[in-house]
Design an enzyme around this catalytic site. Structure first.
Site, PDB file in Angstrom:
ATOM      1  N   GLU A  10      11.283  17.446 -18.019  1.00 37.97           N
ATOM      2  CA  GLU A  10      11.588  16.287 -17.563  1.00 37.97           C
ATOM      3  C   GLU A  10      10.493  15.287 -17.648  1.00 37.97           C
ATOM      4  OE1 GLU A  10      14.966  15.509 -17.227  1.00 37.97           O
ATOM      5  OE2 GLU A  10      15.609  17.590 -17.012  1.00 37.97           O
ATOM      6  N   CYS A  44      11.452   7.170 -13.297  1.00 39.72           N
ATOM      7  CA  CYS A  44      11.492   7.249 -14.762  1.00 39.72           C
ATOM      8  C   CYS A  44      12.868   6.804 -15.421  1.00 39.72           C
ATOM      9  CB  CYS A  44      11.444   9.032 -15.150  1.00 39.72           C
ATOM     10  SG  CYS A  44      12.498   9.907 -14.107  1.00 39.72           S
TER      11      CYS A  44
END
Ligand code: ADP
Length: 512
Positions: free
Chosen positions: A237, A271
């Site tokens: 991720e 993010c």
């Protein structure tokens, strides 16, 4: 045990004060920690899933009881405001436990699938078998959620877990360790390895059965390379440079409020934050004025009512500074904030909106991870899509328009792991949706069904009662070739010929 253990000093980023000390896990203990995890796996993996979920429910109970204490630890360790510790770190973690407790049994149960008629008399099903030890390596921006959600998923699936939390927020790592200890997980089921990248690298080399990594693209590539050497499966991720597209027919006040939140929540260290804003030309000026008004009302600080906290990681300030200097040097214009040489407030950076930017600038191409928002006008839907897809990332995006058909059309064309329409970021808050990136934003998905299945070997089982002496596809093949030809032709023809199929099947059977 080593005689002298390294200690990590913990400094609160918002105040600069030392708020604790954490003992690093000596890398000489890697072997014994894996051994303990493997021993615990023998028992944990054999528990009924309902038994494992009891531990997770207990964990949830403790987290609910200690919610304020945990929120304060997160806020102190990261510099984020306490409201965000609660809504973006603690809430999604609790919700993931709820979701998993509700659905895990169904997701991981043995599933029957249909068996093709060519395999007459057999049954087929899928089983989910825990992998072993899962190594979770987590970052500092959402240090609770991004460590605990993969841990909880791996545990529910029957694995034991080693967590290497970020050294930038070690108090949260310690807090996670305490929460699991209080929940009474059996010895060795959950182990925490504190320390920096050397500790992370040592555990990566310790041959876990799965690595779940959340962090930078750079480190993700290092981990993938190490994992490849042993063919260890991974989920990565990684970062994002998420576009936000505002069409002229959007609710502009809502979009401006949403942009301020999506760009500056967690000081932009997300993010999935809005990192590039594309606004349709006709409403560009109006939108910028609305956005400036929103931003002028935000309060930075550490008190309970503050909106925006400090940066978390000192090195990140320099990255943001470099990107802004690069943009300003190439002609970008500050709409809010001040030039980097005038930044004065330590880890609290000015909430910065920049215009006159283009796609050759670092500020558009590289992840910023700071409270900085570049804005570009666009003229057509196609242009907005092209610009949005023009980075190496593809984690999340948002599309703002009251024309829901148009918003859906654009969402479908974005190369992105997720898209939110008329809101931002919140797809991560629905644990039923898969989460993950495209392109350099990562490999794999978690949350939802995928979040449990990735931690299992998906095993296919075909079962025959074993009562017949032989099978038609076994030896001898003598004279069977033309019969199989007839069998397969009758079966695979556009219009199946069942009579011919049955006849040739019986004749092969006789030969077998
Ligand atoms: P971020 O700056 O977003 O935290 P990093 O990728 O540097 O991103 O760090 C994420 C996590 O990866 C942290 O827990 C860190 O200690 C760990 N880490 C960094 N380098 C390595 C490495 N070479 N091997 C294993 N883990 C690492």
């Amino acid at each position: 045990m080593d005689a002298v253990h390294e200690k990590l000093k913990v400094i609160a980023p918002a105040t600069g004060e030392q708020i604790g000390e954490i003992e690093e896990t000596p890398v000489s203990q890697v072997g014994s920690i894996y051994h303990k995890g493997r021993t615990a796996f023998q028992v944990w993996s054999k528990l009924q899933i309902g038994e494992r979920l009891k531990y997770l429910k207990k964990l949830k109970e403790i987290m609910v009881e200690e919610m304020e204490v945990v929120a304060d630890i997160i806020a102190a360790d990261t510099g984020k405001v306490v409201t965000e510790a609660l809504i973006a770190d603690i809430m999604p973690t609790l919700d993931s436990i709820d979701h998993i407790c509700k659905h895990a049994e169904n997701i991981l149960n043995r599933k029957k699938v249909t068996t093709p008629i060519l395999l007459i008399g057999k049954r087929s099903y899928i089983e989910y078998m825990p992998r072993g030890i899962v190594l979770v390596i987590s970052p500092w921006n959402y240090p609770l959620q991004l460590a605990m959600v993969p841990m909880i998923s791996a545990l529910a699936s029957g694995n034991t877990v080693i967590l290497k939390p970020s050294e930038v927020t070690p108090l949260v790592g310690k807090c996670i360790e305490d929460l699991f200890r209080k929940a009474g997980f059996p010895e060795g089921v959950v182990q925490i390895a504190h320390g920096g990248k050397e500790v992370g690298a040592a555990f990566t080399k310790g041959r876990p059965d799965y690595i779940f990594f959340t962090g930078s693209v750079r480190t993700g590539k290092i981990i993938q390379e190490a994992a490849a050497k042993e063919l260890i499966p991974t989920t990565l991720e990684l970062g994002g440079k998420d576009p936000m597209i505002v069409f002229k027919d959007a609710h502009l006040e809502r979009a401006a409020k949403g942009a301020a939140w999506a760009a500056f929540t967690n000081s932009g260290q997300v993010c999935m934050s809005a990192e590039r804003l594309y606004v349709e030309k006709e409403v560009y000026s109006k939108f910028i004025s609305l956005l400036k008004k929103e931003i002028s009302e935000l309060r930075q600080g550490t008190d309970r009512n503050a909106d925006v906290g400090s940066m978390t990681f000192p090195a990140q300030v320099q990255i943001v500074k470099d990107q802004l200097e690069d943009a300003l040097g190439k002609g970008a214009v500050l709409e809010t904030g001040v030039p980097p040489e005038e930044w004065q407030n330590g880890m609290f950076l000015p909430l910065t909106v920049v215009t006159n930017v283009n796609h050759r600038m670092k500020i558009i191409q590289e992840e910023s991870f700071g409270p900085i928002l570049p804005i570009i006008p666009f003229e057509t839907e196609e242009e907005a899509i092209r610009l949005s897809n023009d980075t190496v990332y593809g984690l999340n995006a948002s599309v703002w328009s009251k024309d829901i058909q148009k918003a859906r059309r654009v969402a479908s064309k974005l190369i992105s792991g997720a898209v939110v329409i008329n809101d931002a970021i919140i797809s991560v808050a629905n644990h039923g949706l898969p989460f993950g990136g495209t392109k350099q934003s990562g490999i794999g998905r978690y949350h939802g069904d995928a979040g449990l299945k990735i931690f299992c070997h998906e095993k296919s089982i075909v079962e025959d009662r074993g009562r017949k002496k032989t099978e038609i596809h076994w030896y001898p093949y003598e004279d069977k070739y033309p019969m199989f030809l007839t069998l397969f032709k009758s079966y695979f023809k556009a219009k199946r010929n069942w009579l011919q199929f049955a006849k040739s099947y019986l004749s092969i059977l006789k030969k077998s």
